[in-house]
Design a protein around this motif. Structure first.
Motif, PDB file in Angstrom:
ATOM      1  N   ASN A 155      49.214  95.207  -1.775  1.00  8.34           N
ATOM      2  CA  ASN A 155      48.180  94.170  -1.859  1.00  8.34           C
ATOM      3  C   ASN A 155      46.942  94.645  -2.617  1.00  8.34           C
ATOM      4  OD1 ASN A 155      49.535  92.139  -0.604  1.00  8.34           O
ATOM      5  ND2 ASN A 155      48.461  92.280   1.346  1.00  8.34           N
ATOM      6  N   TYR A 156      46.561  95.913  -2.413  1.00 11.10           N
ATOM      7  CA  TYR A 156      45.282  96.389  -2.953  1.00 11.10           C
ATOM      8  C   TYR A 156      45.416  97.336  -4.143  1.00 11.10           C
ATOM      9  CZ  TYR A 156      43.185  94.270   1.173  1.00 11.10           C
ATOM     10  OH  TYR A 156      42.781  93.377   2.124  1.00 11.10           O
ATOM     11  N   LYS A 157      46.542  98.060  -4.226  1.00  9.12           N
ATOM     12  CA  LYS A 157      46.775  98.974  -5.346  1.00  9.12           C
ATOM     13  C   LYS A 157      45.527  99.821  -5.658  1.00  9.12           C
ATOM     14  CE  LYS A 157      50.273  96.118  -7.641  1.00  9.12           C
ATOM     15  NZ  LYS A 157      50.269  94.890  -6.854  1.00  9.12           N
ATOM     16  N   ASP A 158      44.944 100.401  -4.616  1.00  3.45           N
ATOM     17  CA  ASP A 158      43.724 101.197  -4.775  1.00  3.45           C
ATOM     18  C   ASP A 158      43.993 102.441  -5.624  1.00  3.45           C
ATOM     19  OD1 ASP A 158      40.903 101.925  -3.797  1.00  3.45           O
ATOM     20  OD2 ASP A 158      42.087 103.702  -3.262  1.00  3.45           O
ATOM     21  N   PRO A 159      43.269 102.631  -6.734  1.00  3.10           N
ATOM     22  CA  PRO A 159      43.570 103.754  -7.637  1.00  3.10           C
ATOM     23  C   PRO A 159      43.338 105.124  -7.012  1.00  3.10           C
ATOM     24  CG  PRO A 159      41.571 102.609  -8.332  1.00  3.10           C
ATOM     25  CD  PRO A 159      42.198 101.769  -7.274  1.00  3.10           C
ATOM     26  N   ILE A 160      42.321 105.278  -6.145  1.00  4.31           N
ATOM     27  CA  ILE A 160      42.059 106.579  -5.512  1.00  4.31           C
ATOM     28  C   ILE A 160      43.199 106.946  -4.567  1.00  4.31           C
ATOM     29  CG2 ILE A 160      40.527 107.835  -3.960  1.00  4.31           C
ATOM     30  CD1 ILE A 160      38.199 106.193  -5.095  1.00  4.31           C
ATOM     31  N   LEU A 161      43.632 105.965  -3.793  1.00  3.36           N
ATOM     32  CA  LEU A 161      44.738 106.204  -2.871  1.00  3.36           C
ATOM     33  C   LEU A 161      46.024 106.515  -3.642  1.00  3.36           C
ATOM     34  CD1 LEU A 161      45.769 106.228   0.039  1.00  3.36           C
ATOM     35  CD2 LEU A 161      46.142 103.760  -0.154  1.00  3.36           C
ATOM     36  N   LEU A 162      46.271 105.742  -4.694  1.00  2.00           N
ATOM     37  CA  LEU A 162      47.483 105.968  -5.485  1.00  2.00           C
ATOM     38  C   LEU A 162      47.454 107.323  -6.178  1.00  2.00           C
ATOM     39  CD1 LEU A 162      47.914 102.407  -6.992  1.00  2.00           C
ATOM     40  CD2 LEU A 162      49.320 103.477  -5.231  1.00  2.00           C
ATOM     41  N   ASN A 163      46.270 107.724  -6.643  1.00  2.00           N
ATOM     42  CA  ASN A 163      46.150 109.025  -7.286  1.00  2.00           C
ATOM     43  C   ASN A 163      46.420 110.151  -6.294  1.00  2.00           C
ATOM     44  OD1 ASN A 163      45.557 110.578  -9.650  1.00  2.00           O
ATOM     45  ND2 ASN A 163      43.612 111.147  -8.713  1.00  2.00           N
ATOM     46  N   SER A 164      46.058 109.925  -5.036  1.00  2.00           N
ATOM     47  CA  SER A 164      46.329 110.909  -3.997  1.00  2.00           C
ATOM     48  C   SER A 164      47.824 111.022  -3.732  1.00  2.00           C
ATOM     49  CB  SER A 164      45.592 110.520  -2.712  1.00  2.00           C
ATOM     50  OG  SER A 164      45.908 111.408  -1.668  1.00  2.00           O
ATOM     51  N   ILE A 165      48.509 109.880  -3.704  1.00  2.00           N
ATOM     52  CA  ILE A 165      49.963 109.896  -3.516  1.00  2.00           C
ATOM     53  C   ILE A 165      50.630 110.636  -4.675  1.00  2.00           C
ATOM     54  CG2 ILE A 165      52.026 108.476  -3.221  1.00  2.00           C
ATOM     55  CD1 ILE A 165      50.256 106.261  -2.168  1.00  2.00           C
ATOM     56  N   LYS A 166      50.083 110.431  -5.865  1.00  3.80           N
ATOM     57  CA  LYS A 166      50.616 111.070  -7.074  1.00  3.80           C
ATOM     58  C   LYS A 166      50.721 112.584  -6.920  1.00  3.80           C
ATOM     59  CE  LYS A 166      48.958 112.097 -11.762  1.00  3.80           C
ATOM     60  NZ  LYS A 166      47.879 111.820 -12.728  1.00  3.80           N
ATOM     61  N   SER A 167      49.793 113.166  -6.174  1.00  2.00           N
ATOM     62  CA  SER A 167      49.699 114.630  -6.099  1.00  2.00           C
ATOM     63  C   SER A 167      50.575 115.246  -5.003  1.00  2.00           C
ATOM     64  CB  SER A 167      48.235 115.031  -5.848  1.00  2.00           C
ATOM     65  OG  SER A 167      47.392 114.495  -6.836  1.00  2.00           O
ATOM     66  N   ILE A 168      51.224 114.424  -4.194  1.00  2.00           N
ATOM     67  CA  ILE A 168      51.974 114.971  -3.062  1.00  2.00           C
ATOM     68  C   ILE A 168      53.181 115.783  -3.534  1.00  2.00           C
ATOM     69  CG2 ILE A 168      53.342 114.408  -1.016  1.00  2.00           C
ATOM     70  CD1 ILE A 168      51.645 111.933  -0.652  1.00  2.00           C
ATOM     71  N   HIS A 169      53.223 117.047  -3.088  1.00  2.54           N
ATOM     72  CA  HIS A 169      54.403 117.872  -3.363  1.00  2.54           C
ATOM     73  C   HIS A 169      54.660 118.883  -2.242  1.00  2.54           C
ATOM     74  CE1 HIS A 169      50.993 120.129  -5.094  1.00  2.54           C
ATOM     75  NE2 HIS A 169      51.659 121.201  -4.679  1.00  2.54           N
ATOM     76  N   ASP A 170      53.760 118.946  -1.263  1.00  2.56           N
ATOM     77  CA  ASP A 170      53.952 119.856  -0.126  1.00  2.56           C
ATOM     78  C   ASP A 170      53.092 119.365   1.037  1.00  2.56           C
ATOM     79  OD1 ASP A 170      51.340 120.519  -0.805  1.00  2.56           O
ATOM     80  OD2 ASP A 170      51.869 122.448  -1.704  1.00  2.56           O
ATOM     81  N   SER A 171      53.074 120.140   2.139  1.00  3.29           N
ATOM     82  CA  SER A 171      52.347 119.708   3.330  1.00  3.29           C
ATOM     83  C   SER A 171      50.837 119.637   3.094  1.00  3.29           C
ATOM     84  CB  SER A 171      52.648 120.645   4.501  1.00  3.29           C
ATOM     85  OG  SER A 171      52.285 121.980   4.187  1.00  3.29           O
TER      86      SER A 171
END
Length: 407
Positions: A155-171
């Motif tokens: 619904n919101y496609k928040d760029p800051i949140l999405l950019n954070s998801i982009k970086s996930i690769h470990d705990s």
């Protein structure tokens, strides 16, 4: 079991191969892509092909001429440009209207079996991300949580949140995402607090705060996600079982896609092979149908009037644009034909398969049901267009609520 041989053809659209995130957005959310992966099978008895193929050939030759294509050129669904779908059938130009009107007319004679997959890639990403998290210990319905979080992100496609998801690769990076998610939800809570139409969302976000504060990603390991292509065959197999058709009497022909082909090998079909759509008019029929469904759903999901980020006041209800409902009799009758094809002739439970986030395909089906709920075009015209917007919105809400109660 039915002791006859069947053949099914498959094509797909909005396939991203990997669920990747780049340039602060999921690749499945870019302008030329879509969160919903759409896969479509059509099939028939093997012995019926001799009757069906000439019908498709005649249709194709007629419309190649209309679109000024040579015999060597392939007639694909993308010849109907995306802008034609902006307001559904209403915004179709003459060639697009004639193309799909003729197509659904011959489909009445072909009478195919169809099966559609509409899978949210974001939902699948979140299901994997939270797979090892014991949400039940927080007394939480896992599926409801993943559904609501998927809806929030889409619904919101928040760029800051999405950019954070982009970086996930470990705990560690997963923990950073958790904190960004908490921050985003807190900000959103302040924005919607006290807004009447947002009361349900406000309550959900308050629950999210409690849940995510109690989540730990621990020793999580993360890799770029491959789309689970076997889902395509799960939906088909369930439909075949529902129709009492044995899968070992079924031949599958797939538009060239190695991932889909490899996923089919674990199932006991009579035969599976890949084919180039250039050499198979049956695959091209699949493309025409799949492209129609995919682009139609894309248009519904991206209607500017219904989007939260359309610049309107936050307390104003988001409704599908009135342009979808300002239609003439020819368009109304076309919608009735689509209703008959997708929802009357294909009323089986497994005709459509989704995960829990099924909003886009539900909106499509509800739109067809909405037009068909009127006894005549004259009765439809007697309702104000703004009331159509409200009534359709209510129908969508009721359909989604009914669906979630049944799960």
């Amino acid at each position: 079991m039915k002791n006859e041989d069947y053949v099914f053809y498959f094509d797909e659209c909005y396939q991203d191969r990997k669920i990747l995130i780049k340039d602060t957005t999921f690749n499945s959310m870019s302008d030329n892509s879509f969160d919903s992966y759409i896969g479509l099978f059509w099939g028939c008895k093997q012995k019926e092909l001799h009757r069906i193929i000439p019908l498709i050939n005649d249709f194709e030759q007629k419309h190649k001429s209309i679109f000024c294509l040579s015999n060597e050129q392939e007639l694909k669904s993308d010849i109907i440009k995306k802008k034609n779908y902006k307001y559904g059938l209403k915004s179709f130009n003459k060639n697009a209207t004639d193309f799909y009107s003729d197509l659904f007319m011959i489909l009445e004679h072909i009478n195919p079996i169809i099966q559609i997959d509409a899978i949210s890639k974001v939902e699948y990403f979140l299901k994997v991300l939270f797979h090892d998290i014991d949400l039940e210990v927080i007394a939480l319905n896992r599926n409801a949580f993943i559904y609501s979080l998927t809806k929030l992100i889409l619904n919101y496609k928040d760029p800051i949140l999405l950019n954070s998801i982009k970086s996930i690769h470990d705990s560690f990076t997963a923990e950073e995402f958790r904190l960004k998610l908490l921050s985003f939800i807190s900000i959103k809570l302040e924005e919607i607090r006290g807004i009447e139409r947002k009361e349900s969302e406000e309550n959900t976000l308050k629950e999210f705060i409690i849940i995510i504060q109690n989540v730990s990603f621990g020793n999580m390991k993360y890799e770029a996600l491959q789309y689970p292509y076997y889902f395509n065959f799960v939906g088909l197999n369930n439909l075949l079982y529902e129709l009492s058709i044995s899968i070992n009497r079924v031949k599958i022909i797939i538009d060239e896609e190695i991932n889909t082909y490899n996923s089919s090998k674990v199932f006991n079909y009579k035969k599976v092979k890949q084919a180039n759509s250039e050499n198979s008019i049956q695959i091209r029929l699949c493309d025409w149908l799949c492209g129609f469904v995919g682009r139609f759903i894309y248009a519904l999901s991206n209607d500017i009037s219904a989007k939260e980020s359309n610049g309107e006041s936050i307390d104003k209800k988001r409704l599908l644009s009135k342009d979808w409902f300002e239609i003439d009799k020819k368009t109304f009758d076309f919608y009735l034909r689509l209703y008959d094809f997708f929802l009357v002739k294909h009323e089986y439970h497994w005709t459509i398969m989704t995960l829990h986030f099924a909003d886009p395909i539900v909106e499509f089906c509800t739109l067809l049901r909405y037009f068909a709920s009127y006894e005549s075009f004259e009765q439809y015209l007697s309702t104000d267009v703004h009331l159509h917007q409200e009534l359709y919105n209510t129908a969508c809400i009721n359909e989604l609520e009914s669906r979630h109660k049944a799960q």
